[in-house]
Scaffold this motif. Structure first.
Motif, short mmCIF file in Angstrom:
data_model
loop_
_atom_site.label_atom_id
_atom_site.label_comp_id
_atom_site.label_asym_id
_atom_site.label_seq_id
_atom_site.Cartn_x
_atom_site.Cartn_y
_atom_site.Cartn_z
N ASP A 162 0.82 -1.20 0.00
CA ASP A 162 0.00 0.00 0.00
C ASP A 162 0.86 1.25 0.00
O ASP A 162 1.97 1.27 0.55
CB ASP A 162 -0.90 0.03 1.24
CG ASP A 162 -2.25 -0.64 1.01
OD1 ASP A 162 -2.88 -0.34 -0.04
OD2 ASP A 162 -2.67 -1.44 1.85
N ILE A 163 0.31 2.30 -0.60
CA ILE A 163 0.82 3.66 -0.41
C ILE A 163 -0.22 4.35 0.47
O ILE A 163 -1.34 4.61 0.03
CB ILE A 163 0.99 4.40 -1.74
CG1 ILE A 163 1.98 3.67 -2.64
CG2 ILE A 163 1.45 5.84 -1.49
CD1 ILE A 163 2.05 4.25 -4.05
N LEU A 177 -0.34 5.48 12.30
CA LEU A 177 0.97 5.42 11.63
C LEU A 177 1.81 4.28 12.20
O LEU A 177 2.38 3.48 11.45
CB LEU A 177 1.68 6.76 11.81
CG LEU A 177 3.18 6.81 11.52
CD1 LEU A 177 3.48 6.47 10.08
CD2 LEU A 177 3.75 8.18 11.90
N GLN A 178 1.89 4.20 13.54
CA GLN A 178 2.69 3.13 14.14
C GLN A 178 2.15 1.75 13.79
O GLN A 178 2.92 0.81 13.58
CB GLN A 178 2.76 3.31 15.65
CG GLN A 178 3.67 4.45 16.09
CD GLN A 178 4.14 4.29 17.54
OE1 GLN A 178 4.07 3.21 18.13
NE2 GLN A 178 4.63 5.37 18.12
N GLN A 188 5.32 2.48 2.35
CA GLN A 188 5.30 3.93 2.22
C GLN A 188 4.09 4.50 2.94
O GLN A 188 2.95 4.25 2.55
CB GLN A 188 5.27 4.37 0.75
CG GLN A 188 5.42 5.88 0.60
CD GLN A 188 5.66 6.31 -0.83
OE1 GLN A 188 5.47 5.56 -1.76
NE2 GLN A 188 6.10 7.55 -1.02
N VAL A 189 4.35 5.28 3.99
CA VAL A 189 3.29 5.96 4.73
C VAL A 189 3.61 7.45 4.74
O VAL A 189 4.68 7.87 5.20
CB VAL A 189 3.15 5.44 6.17
CG1 VAL A 189 2.00 6.17 6.88
CG2 VAL A 189 2.90 3.94 6.19
N ILE A 190 2.67 8.23 4.23
CA ILE A 190 2.80 9.69 4.13
C ILE A 190 1.88 10.31 5.18
O ILE A 190 0.74 9.87 5.34
CB ILE A 190 2.39 10.16 2.72
CG1 ILE A 190 3.21 9.46 1.65
CG2 ILE A 190 2.53 11.69 2.60
CD1 ILE A 190 2.58 9.50 0.27
N ASP A 208 7.39 7.83 6.38
CA ASP A 208 8.38 7.86 5.31
C ASP A 208 8.48 9.23 4.66
O ASP A 208 9.53 9.61 4.13
CB ASP A 208 8.01 6.82 4.25
CG ASP A 208 8.02 5.42 4.82
OD1 ASP A 208 9.10 4.91 5.15
OD2 ASP A 208 6.92 4.83 4.97
N TRP A 209 7.37 9.97 4.69
CA TRP A 209 7.36 11.30 4.10
C TRP A 209 6.34 12.13 4.86
O TRP A 209 5.20 11.67 5.08
CB TRP A 209 6.99 11.21 2.61
CG TRP A 209 7.04 12.50 1.84
CD1 TRP A 209 7.72 13.63 2.17
CD2 TRP A 209 6.39 12.77 0.59
NE1 TRP A 209 7.53 14.60 1.22
CE2 TRP A 209 6.72 14.10 0.23
CE3 TRP A 209 5.58 12.03 -0.25
CZ2 TRP A 209 6.25 14.71 -0.94
CZ3 TRP A 209 5.10 12.63 -1.42
CH2 TRP A 209 5.44 13.95 -1.76
#
Length: 338
Positions: A162-163, A177-178, A188-190, A208-209
């Motif tokens: 997943d993005i 997020l965690q 990838q986690v924004i 990641d961003w």
């Protein structure tokens, strides 16, 4: 005993209350730590439509069992426990399909019934979850906030490929997020937020961003890199976010709404059906305490990264005011008892 009581909106007292005696099927918890949540602030300020006054607030709390009611094994005395605030009937339609969090007779500790900002609290025995000795007290009190993330991810079923995009780097965004990074190993986690200090917390929790979307439309920033998120979690809950999320999402993406805004969201239906998006909502938690306790036991999440302040419960007014006003430095605030 002393309890934090909201007598009516904007009127908080630390009051003497009778020591509760556990009824049949209940245990009494000697509270050690409790966490402040936005819903506690909303009750204090009169913005929670479900609360009735006077009310002992608090639905994130941890302690040990010091008394048991009829039908509860005395062997539970002394157990370290974290308390699930969701009390359900067990037989209505939502309960029958595993969603006690939206039970038709739902009772939430600290909202509909007195909660855990108290030296002692009587709760259903089935809601008091034993905490392994390997889990620290300050992590045990954070089980409930992480069950919100467990509920979100349980519905959305993230994968490594997943993005993911999370709106909001407050406590709910950071717990999610965690979970995405530590449990589901999403590559990838924004995280998008308008406060740089909150974005720094997100980076510390594995993002990641991070994007400050206060100056430039998020759509432009993502389009530059050709990114179309496959999983979007709205942990900021502004009415405008849903339509933006629909526009940003990849075809076949999932969107999860976590908020309780009563303001209308204007959406374009074609954006949903044209991409065959799945839209989920998430409230409280549905039997997720054992899930999060397992995450903690395995070291997959680190609640300590969210705890920024601790206060003695006698200073609860100062603690809530800090929680409300300092969104730059303050994330999770704990109250200490006993």
């Amino acid at each position: 005993m002393k309890s934090v009581v909201i007598e009516q909106p904007n009127q908080l007292t630390v009051a003497d209350r009778p020591l509760p005696q556990p009824a049949a099927g209940e245990v009494r918890v000697k509270v050690k730590l409790a966490g402040i949540c936005g819903s506690d602030s909303h009750i204090y300020r009169g913005h929670n439509p479900f609360a009735k006054y006077p009310r002992v607030i608090g639905h994130e709390f941890y302690g040990h069992i010091d008394a048991v009611g009829e039908g509860v094994s005395p062997s539970r005395l002394g157990e370290r426990v974290s308390v699930d605030p969701v009390i359900s009937c067990g037989h209505c339609y939502p309960c029958s399909i595993g969603k006690p969090n939206v039970c038709t007779e739902l009772v939430v500790l600290g909202v509909h019934r007195d909660g855990g900002f108290s030296e002692y609290a009587a709760v259903p025995a089935r809601n008091a979850w034993k905490i392994p000795e390997t889990i620290a007290d300050e992590h045990a009190v954070m089980v409930e906030p992480f069950t919100i993330a467990a509920n979100v991810t349980g519905q959305a079923q993230p994968t490594e490929n997943d993005i993911a995009l999370i709106y909001g780097a407050g406590p709910m965004g950071l717990t999610t997020l965690q979970a995405l990074k530590g449990v589901y190993k999403v590559k990838q986690v924004i995280v998008a937020d308008r406060i740089d200090e909150r974005l720094a917390m997100a980076r510390n929790s594995g993002a990641d961003w991070v994007i400050n979307n206060s100056q430039r439309p998020l759509q432009e920033t993502l389009a530059e890199k050709g990114i179309k998120p496959t999983l979007i979690v709205d942990a900021a809950c502004h009415p405008s976010i849903l339509q933006e999320a629909i526009a940003l999402a990849s075809p076949a993406a999932r969107i999860v709404i976590m908020g309780f805004s009563s303001e209308p969201s204007q959406i374009i239906q074609q954006g949903i059906t044209g991409k065959e998006l799945s839209i989920f909502s998430s409230r409280l938690n549905a039997n997720k305490f054992p899930v999060v306790i397992d995450w903690l036991a395995r070291g997959l999440i680190d609640p300590g990264k969210l705890v920024t302040h601790k206060f003695d419960y006698q200073h609860v007014t100062d603690a809530i005011e800090l929680f409300e006003k300092d969104q730059r430095q303050c994330c999770k605030v704990l109250l200490t008892f006993n």
